[in-house]
Design a protein around this motif. Sequence first.
Motif, short mmCIF file in Angstrom:
data_model
loop_
_atom_site.label_atom_id
_atom_site.label_comp_id
_atom_site.label_asym_id
_atom_site.label_seq_id
_atom_site.Cartn_x
_atom_site.Cartn_y
_atom_site.Cartn_z
N LEU B 57 1.00 -1.29 -0.09
CA LEU B 57 0.23 0.04 0.04
C LEU B 57 1.07 1.34 0.03
CD1 LEU B 57 -3.27 0.44 0.11
CD2 LEU B 57 -2.79 0.90 2.58
N ASN B 58 0.83 1.97 -1.06
CA ASN B 58 1.81 2.95 -1.05
C ASN B 58 0.93 4.37 -0.82
OD1 ASN B 58 3.65 5.09 -1.74
ND2 ASN B 58 3.29 4.92 -4.03
N GLY B 59 1.27 5.12 0.26
CA GLY B 59 0.68 6.26 0.47
C GLY B 59 1.78 7.35 0.71
N TRP B 60 2.84 7.38 -0.05
CA TRP B 60 3.93 8.12 -0.11
C TRP B 60 3.50 9.27 -1.14
CZ3 TRP B 60 6.13 7.71 4.09
CH2 TRP B 60 7.05 6.78 4.33
N PRO B 61 4.08 10.31 -0.80
CA PRO B 61 4.01 11.27 -2.29
C PRO B 61 4.69 10.68 -3.52
CG PRO B 61 5.16 12.62 -0.24
CD PRO B 61 4.87 11.13 -0.01
N PHE B 62 3.85 10.79 -4.38
CA PHE B 62 4.28 9.99 -5.71
C PHE B 62 5.69 10.39 -6.20
CE2 PHE B 62 -0.38 9.87 -6.47
CZ PHE B 62 -0.55 8.64 -6.29
N ASP B 63 6.05 11.53 -6.09
CA ASP B 63 7.34 11.83 -6.54
C ASP B 63 8.50 11.37 -5.75
OD1 ASP B 63 6.13 13.73 -8.43
OD2 ASP B 63 6.87 15.35 -7.23
N TRP B 64 8.25 11.44 -4.33
CA TRP B 64 9.24 10.45 -3.66
C TRP B 64 9.43 8.99 -3.90
CZ3 TRP B 64 13.61 11.15 -1.04
CH2 TRP B 64 13.94 10.11 -0.17
N PHE B 65 8.26 8.53 -3.97
CA PHE B 65 8.05 6.98 -4.30
C PHE B 65 8.90 6.89 -5.50
CE2 PHE B 65 6.16 3.16 -6.05
CZ PHE B 65 6.26 2.16 -5.08
N ASP B 66 8.63 7.57 -6.49
CA ASP B 66 9.38 7.32 -7.73
C ASP B 66 10.60 7.31 -7.68
OD1 ASP B 66 6.89 6.59 -8.83
OD2 ASP B 66 6.51 8.68 -9.95
N HIS B 67 11.03 8.45 -7.00
CA HIS B 67 12.73 8.76 -6.93
C HIS B 67 13.25 7.67 -6.03
CE1 HIS B 67 16.12 11.48 -6.39
NE2 HIS B 67 15.93 11.00 -5.10
N TYR B 68 12.60 7.29 -4.99
CA TYR B 68 13.09 6.27 -4.19
C TYR B 68 13.30 4.98 -4.74
CZ TYR B 68 13.28 3.70 0.58
OH TYR B 68 13.66 2.98 1.38
N THR B 69 12.32 4.59 -5.55
CA THR B 69 12.35 3.23 -6.22
C THR B 69 13.33 3.26 -7.13
OG1 THR B 69 10.21 3.71 -7.33
CG2 THR B 69 10.18 2.32 -5.27
N GLU B 70 13.12 4.09 -8.20
CA GLU B 70 14.38 4.38 -8.96
C GLU B 70 15.67 4.27 -8.93
OE1 GLU B 70 13.01 7.81 -11.41
OE2 GLU B 70 11.36 6.79 -12.03
N HIS B 71 16.13 4.87 -7.60
CA HIS B 71 17.32 4.76 -7.10
C HIS B 71 17.58 3.61 -6.23
CE1 HIS B 71 16.99 8.78 -8.81
NE2 HIS B 71 18.38 8.83 -8.81
N ASP B 72 16.58 2.74 -6.05
CA ASP B 72 16.85 1.56 -5.13
C ASP B 72 17.28 1.90 -3.84
OD1 ASP B 72 15.86 -0.74 -6.52
OD2 ASP B 72 17.96 -0.96 -7.58
N TYR B 73 16.63 2.91 -3.22
CA TYR B 73 17.24 3.50 -2.02
C TYR B 73 17.01 2.39 -0.98
CZ TYR B 73 18.35 8.34 -3.46
OH TYR B 73 19.02 9.30 -3.82
N VAL B 74 15.78 1.59 -1.25
CA VAL B 74 15.58 0.60 0.03
C VAL B 74 16.88 -0.14 0.52
CG1 VAL B 74 14.93 -1.13 -1.20
CG2 VAL B 74 13.71 -1.01 0.86
N HIS B 75 18.02 -0.37 -0.40
CA HIS B 75 19.02 -1.02 0.21
C HIS B 75 19.90 -0.12 0.90
CE1 HIS B 75 17.32 -4.24 -1.74
NE2 HIS B 75 17.39 -3.68 -2.92
N SER B 76 19.92 1.19 0.80
CA SER B 76 20.59 2.11 1.72
C SER B 76 20.15 2.66 2.69
CB SER B 76 21.39 2.90 0.60
OG SER B 76 20.76 3.45 -0.39
N ASP B 77 18.59 2.83 2.67
CA ASP B 77 18.01 3.61 3.86
C ASP B 77 18.09 3.11 5.08
OD1 ASP B 77 15.89 4.50 5.09
OD2 ASP B 77 14.37 4.14 3.74
N PRO B 78 18.60 3.78 5.99
CA PRO B 78 18.78 3.36 7.44
C PRO B 78 17.54 2.83 8.13
CG PRO B 78 19.68 5.73 7.01
CD PRO B 78 18.93 5.11 5.88
N VAL B 79 16.39 3.56 7.80
CA VAL B 79 15.21 2.92 8.53
C VAL B 79 14.72 1.63 8.19
CG1 VAL B 79 12.70 3.64 8.56
CG2 VAL B 79 14.30 5.48 8.54
#
Lengths: 228, 240
Positions: B57-79
């Motif tokens: 379920l994606n309730g993030w702002p769309f811009d942030w979600f796209d930016h985050y997933t395009e850069h594969d941030y999940v693997h460096s995101d400390p959270v």
Amino acid sequence: MEVHVVGNENQSLYTDELEQHFRMRHQVFAERLNWTAIQRSDHRDIDQFDNGNAVHLLVTDGSSIRGGSRLISHQFPTLLTSVFRHLMRRPFPDDGSRGAEWSRFYIAPSAGDRYGHSLEASLLYCAVMEYALLQDLTFVSFVSSIYTVELGVSIGWKITPLGPPQLHDGKPTVAATIEVSQEALFSAQDALGIDRSCVVTKVPNLPGSPFELENTDLRQVAKKGVAV
Amino acid sequence: MLSPDDALDVIDRVQRMDSAEPLIEILGEAFGQLGFESFIVSGLPHRGVDVRPFVMLNGWPFDWFDHYTEHDYVHSDPVARHCFQTVLPFDWCDAPYDAEVDPAAARVMNEAKDAGMPAGFCIPVHMEDGMQGCVSLAGQTVDIDHEDRLMLHLIALYAHGRLRYLKRHMTMLNPPEITDREAEVLKWAAVGKSNLDIADILGISHRTVVFHFESVARRMGTLNRTHSVAEAMRFNLIKL
């Protein structure tokens, strides 16, 4: 593996299994989970609720116990209504008369740490729901750390908290009821990959339950479970 | 402030929904009462795997979600990383990282701040099969008391559990589609053949076999070969 339902009526057939069951409960709850209040020098976890009103669901593999759970009708005192009363801010559904408490859920330590992801655990989830249906219950209550709720909801069960969660021994803990229904049984079987009934056909009645199964002359029933 | 009655009402509504969409509003409203502006419910993939198929379920702002997933941030995101280390919910600012040696982590946190998400609260979810998930909420947490944090934890577990149920249910109604060739490759994998064996058997290159497995994983949202075989059998896409 098989699931056996053991109560007052048929416990004489399960002397060895019950002994193993109480010892393993001690091993799991008193020793591994370090519930100091129930530690006993004889290494058997037997409390005031393990009386004639309790029914034990035992997962067996040959002669060894692989897991278990306890059910007690809410017609009688239970852990929730005595020890954990403070977690209850709302009344039971249907004035409580058609519910039972599910407690002391465990699987054998040798089944590994992935608690929910074992055949033992899956069998117990399905067997509790199946037996509750057989006994005409409308709900099963439990007190547990709140993490359990996620698994229950993910297999399609309707789980209603009886009050807000509170910390108990540092762990977020909640009292809740699980709605008993045919749909809940199918949904659990489907999610957990159990494709058949897992409770023996002739089982003892839960003392205090609204429905008494007929023809349960358990002296004539051999120790027979359903293999899964 | 979220009253216990309101919270229990949210929990009741979450469990009555038969599709994911209405949960955005129900949960958004409840989290909003505590000052959270947006949220996400997602599984967390192993290193190097795209997070998108895991998002429930994606309730993030769309811009942030796209930016985050395009850069594969999940693997460096400390959270996201901290979810593998704890069972307890935590404030984003308590997810540890060392900016000196871990600039990628610092970059995610800084860019989140720039995107208007400087603070938040994250609830890790540990599933029975060893997989991880989380419910992460963006917003200030300083005024949220102990009782509300416990209630948020419980609501998050309900949301995650219900979404998992719905996801399984939806895929059962709409099983993934794979090509005949992909089914063939999976079938040989299911009987224990290596990629090289399969290449020999089918008279195709090793690289093509790997390509088929990658394609299947994308279609089915699976993690690896074994996972793909298991899912294909579950959906009756292959028979042995």
